[in-house]
Design an enzyme around this catalytic site. Structure first.
Site, PDB file in Angstrom:
ATOM      1  N   ASP A 198      98.490  35.462  39.258  1.00  0.00           N
ATOM      2  CA  ASP A 198      97.663  34.374  38.150  1.00  0.00           C
ATOM      3  C   ASP A 198      96.740  35.664  37.343  1.00  0.00           C
ATOM      4  O   ASP A 198      95.616  36.556  37.894  1.00  0.00           O
ATOM      5  CB  ASP A 198      96.747  33.385  39.266  1.00  0.00           C
ATOM      6  CG  ASP A 198      96.090  32.521  37.558  1.00  0.00           C
ATOM      7  OD1 ASP A 198      96.666  31.900  37.281  1.00  0.00           O
ATOM      8  OD2 ASP A 198      95.016  32.398  37.231  1.00  0.00           O
ATOM      9  N   ILE A 199      96.809  35.337  36.076  1.00  0.00           N
ATOM     10  CA  ILE A 199      95.919  36.092  34.860  1.00  0.00           C
ATOM     11  C   ILE A 199      94.392  35.606  35.379  1.00  0.00           C
ATOM     12  O   ILE A 199      94.120  34.702  35.139  1.00  0.00           O
ATOM     13  CB  ILE A 199      96.418  36.243  34.018  1.00  0.00           C
ATOM     14  CG1 ILE A 199      97.738  37.345  33.898  1.00  0.00           C
ATOM     15  CG2 ILE A 199      95.585  37.323  33.071  1.00  0.00           C
ATOM     16  CD1 ILE A 199      98.377  36.395  32.614  1.00  0.00           C
ATOM     17  N   GLU A 220      99.522  30.739  33.276  1.00  0.00           N
ATOM     18  CA  GLU A 220      99.830  32.353  32.943  1.00  0.00           C
ATOM     19  C   GLU A 220     100.315  32.797  34.661  1.00  0.00           C
ATOM     20  O   GLU A 220     100.086  33.626  34.958  1.00  0.00           O
ATOM     21  CB  GLU A 220      98.163  32.622  32.249  1.00  0.00           C
ATOM     22  CG  GLU A 220      97.050  32.168  33.738  1.00  0.00           C
ATOM     23  CD  GLU A 220      97.100  30.498  33.520  1.00  0.00           C
ATOM     24  OE1 GLU A 220      95.683  30.335  34.109  1.00  0.00           O
ATOM     25  OE2 GLU A 220      97.711  30.002  33.003  1.00  0.00           O
TER      26      GLU A 220
END
Length: 332
Positions: A203-204, A246
């Protein structure tokens, strides 16, 4: 071939896309008057008259390529002593051992008289076509070549549609549907062979801030660039997919807990050290290794909980599910 299938009360054969016979049961061999070694490795059309070859080639192949199956096709095979045997033919196209095959079941028609007129009319028309002038035969050959070109184009379009159906359009990675299919396959393989695999959820960090600050086009650019980086770092056996938003997922084949953490660290460090220009991009990663009681949902949940631990632990880090906290809600 097991004895039940070999002696089943209906004929069975399997052919490659090219039409070469790969297997055939004794019921059909007896019906046609052949020995097994006389047909294995030969083209299925060797058991047909000229008329039925044309019927088979211009109907059966295109239909099964387009729809994946043929149901109750009225047809005739030719025995070794040149007798026609009318049958109902059912076929399905599937992938086995990485290769496309067509499995077919043959049932001898019991209500022969009801179908005789339809079969004979079709045969007569096709026979008349074959007995036409040289000019007509040349035209038929031209049309046949044109048909083959169009058939190849259709197969190419179908391949493109299949690729599109499994690809995330924004990033070019495999999509969630493809990932879920691979997860089920990996779980089945684990249950059968006990060959472990691991799952990463990536996950960003602070992606919402990027979208809010720079706009969604920049956010989309970051997603695309990150996808390319993850794919470039991955092994040939890894499955890298965009799960949504994301969030990315990676299936690591033949990978235990320690290997999963090592590989996840490589992904994380490559992202952290990459040149993102004016944007500061890092990722948090949750890892989980399959266990005997796991399902698709439970394994993903363990990796997701590990991701949560990475987020709450400061982000830009890797956490394995074995170390992760088991409670709390996912941060935004």
């Amino acid at each position: 071939m097991d004895i039940q299938l070999d002696m089943a009360p209906c004929g069975y054969f399997s052919i490659a896309d090219s039409g070469i016979i790969q297997s055939i049961n004794q019921t059909l061999l007896t019906l046609l008057g052949y020995e097994r070694n006389e047909l294995l490795g030969r083209h299925i059309e060797s058991t047909m008259s000229v008329t039925n070859k044309l019927f088979f080639h211009t109907y059966f192949y295109p239909y099964i390529q387009l729809y994946g199956h043929v149901d109750e096709m009225y047809f005739s095979f030719r025995t070794s002593d040149q007798q026609d045997v009318p049958v109902l033919l059912n076929g399905v196209r599937r992938t086995r051992n990485g290769e496309s095959v067509i499995d077919c079941v043959v049932v001898v028609m019991r209500k022969r008289i009801e179908h005789e007129k339809d079969i004979m009319n079709t045969k007569t028309k096709l026979q008349e076509l074959y007995q036409a002038t040289n000019e007509a035969n040349q035209e038929l050959e031209r049309l046949h070549e044109e048909y083959k070109v169009k058939q190849q184009a259709l197969i190419k379009v179908n391949d493109q549609l299949e690729t599109m159906a499994s690809t995330d359009l924004l990033t070019g990675l495999k999509n969630r549907r493809f990932f879920q299919d691979k997860m089920l396959g990996s779980l089945a393989r684990f249950q059968e062979t006990q060959c472990v695999f691991s799952l990463l959820v990536v996950d960003i960090d602070h992606f919402k801030h990027i979208n809010d600050t720079y706009g969604h086009p920049i956010g989309d650019l970051v997603l695309g660039n990150l996808a390319g980086l993850l794919q470039s770092v991955s092994r040939s056996t890894d499955v890298v997919a965009r799960y949504g938003g994301e969030e990315f997922v990676i299936i690591l084949a033949d990978c235990d807990r320690q290997q999963a953490v090592t590989i996840a660290e490589r992904y994380r460090s490559q992202v952290a050290s990459a040149d993102w220009g004016e944007y500061n991009i890092t990722v948090s990663i949750g890892a989980a290794t399959v266990s005997q009681e796991d399902t698709e949902q439970s394994l993903f949940q363990k990796a997701d909980q590990a991701l949560y631990a990475s987020k709450t632990g400061g982000r830009n880090r890797v956490t394995h599910a074995a170390e992760a906290a088991s409670n709390g809600s996912k941060p935004s």
